[in-house]
Motif scaffolding. Structure first.
Motif, PDB file in Angstrom:
ATOM      1  N   CYS A  88       0.828  -1.209   0.000  1.00  0.00           N
ATOM      2  CA  CYS A  88       0.000   0.000   0.000  1.00  0.00           C
ATOM      3  C   CYS A  88       0.862   1.259   0.000  1.00  0.00           C
ATOM      4  CB  CYS A  88      -0.962  -0.020   1.186  1.00  0.00           C
ATOM      5  SG  CYS A  88      -2.289  -1.227   0.983  1.00  0.00           S
ATOM      6  N   HIS A  91       1.958   2.337  -3.250  1.00  0.00           N
ATOM      7  CA  HIS A  91       0.897   2.999  -4.013  1.00  0.00           C
ATOM      8  C   HIS A  91       0.397   4.272  -3.324  1.00  0.00           C
ATOM      9  CE1 HIS A  91       0.801  -1.067  -5.772  1.00  0.00           C
ATOM     10  NE2 HIS A  91       0.510  -0.398  -6.876  1.00  0.00           N
ATOM     11  N   LYS A 118     -12.682   4.424   5.978  1.00  0.00           N
ATOM     12  CA  LYS A 118     -12.540   4.415   4.514  1.00  0.00           C
ATOM     13  C   LYS A 118     -11.157   3.957   4.058  1.00  0.00           C
ATOM     14  CE  LYS A 118     -16.700   5.890   3.876  1.00  0.00           C
ATOM     15  NZ  LYS A 118     -17.740   4.922   3.638  1.00  0.00           N
ATOM     16  N   GLU A 121     -11.173   0.588   2.363  1.00  0.00           N
ATOM     17  CA  GLU A 121     -11.579   0.570   0.958  1.00  0.00           C
ATOM     18  C   GLU A 121     -10.379   0.849   0.063  1.00  0.00           C
ATOM     19  OE1 GLU A 121     -14.965   3.062   0.133  1.00  0.00           O
ATOM     20  OE2 GLU A 121     -16.050   2.258   1.864  1.00  0.00           O
ATOM     21  N   ASN A 122      -9.524   1.780   0.483  1.00  0.00           N
ATOM     22  CA  ASN A 122      -8.302   2.068  -0.272  1.00  0.00           C
ATOM     23  C   ASN A 122      -7.372   0.858  -0.277  1.00  0.00           C
ATOM     24  OD1 ASN A 122      -9.193   4.690  -0.778  1.00  0.00           O
ATOM     25  ND2 ASN A 122      -8.196   5.491   1.048  1.00  0.00           N
ATOM     26  N   SER A 124      -8.164  -2.210  -0.087  1.00  0.00           N
ATOM     27  CA  SER A 124      -8.734  -3.310  -0.876  1.00  0.00           C
ATOM     28  C   SER A 124      -8.430  -3.191  -2.370  1.00  0.00           C
ATOM     29  CB  SER A 124     -10.239  -3.415  -0.641  1.00  0.00           C
ATOM     30  OG  SER A 124     -10.922  -2.324  -1.224  1.00  0.00           O
ATOM     31  N   GLN A 125      -7.965  -2.038  -2.802  1.00  0.00           N
ATOM     32  CA  GLN A 125      -7.558  -1.882  -4.199  1.00  0.00           C
ATOM     33  C   GLN A 125      -6.263  -2.631  -4.490  1.00  0.00           C
ATOM     34  OE1 GLN A 125      -7.671   2.261  -5.612  1.00  0.00           O
ATOM     35  NE2 GLN A 125      -8.838   2.725  -3.742  1.00  0.00           N
ATOM     36  N   TYR A 126      -5.464  -2.903  -3.454  1.00  0.00           N
ATOM     37  CA  TYR A 126      -4.132  -3.471  -3.660  1.00  0.00           C
ATOM     38  C   TYR A 126      -3.848  -4.744  -2.877  1.00  0.00           C
ATOM     39  CZ  TYR A 126      -3.538   1.019  -5.857  1.00  0.00           C
ATOM     40  OH  TYR A 126      -3.707   2.107  -6.671  1.00  0.00           O
TER      41      TYR A 126
END
Length: 133
Positions: A88, A91, A118, A121-122, A124-126
């Motif tokens: 993370c 990114h 939140k 949620e960020n 979970s993108q990676y």
């Protein structure tokens, strides 16, 4: 399936606020407790108990939390948490060590995560976490 409940939901549930009593997350949280599906990490327990000023309130909450056994962690959980942090961070997504420990414990056990934070949620993108929607 078990669910790791993030501090954000615990904090919301422990407030004396009638507006949150019937919110989706609190209703679901209560159902998970009733079904015996709540998993509690020691680090989350520490966050919940930290900052309570009055000894009586602290002891009452500490005793209440005894109903939830600690989810036992091992070396692989901590190593995976650091991998998730690094992924993370690469990114430009930041989070706390506790957040990534929650993620690692959930992934390794195929648990979901209940949170209103939140940041997850960020993440979970990676990383392959599954959030309760």
């Amino acid at each position: 399936m078990k669910v790791i409940v993030d501090t954000s939901v615990w904090s919301l549930a422990l407030r004396n606020n009638s507006k949150v009593e019937n919110s989706f997350h609190i209703v679901l949280f209560r159902d998970l407790i009733t079904d015996g599906r709540v998993a509690l990490l020691g680090a989350v327990r520490q966050e919940i108990l930290s900052g309570i000023r009055h000894t009586d309130q602290y002891n009452m909450l500490k005793n209440y939390l005894h109903a939830f056994p600690n989810l036992e962690l091992d070396v692989e959980d901590y190593e995976l948490a650091s991998e998730f942090y690094n992924t993370c961070h690469h990114h430009s997504i930041s989070g706390t060590n506790t957040d990534f420990l929650i993620c690692a414990a959930a992934v390794r056990r195929n648990y979901r995560i209940l949170t209103i934070d939140k940041d997850f949620e960020n993440f979970s993108q990676y990383i392959p976490i599954e959030l309760v929607q």
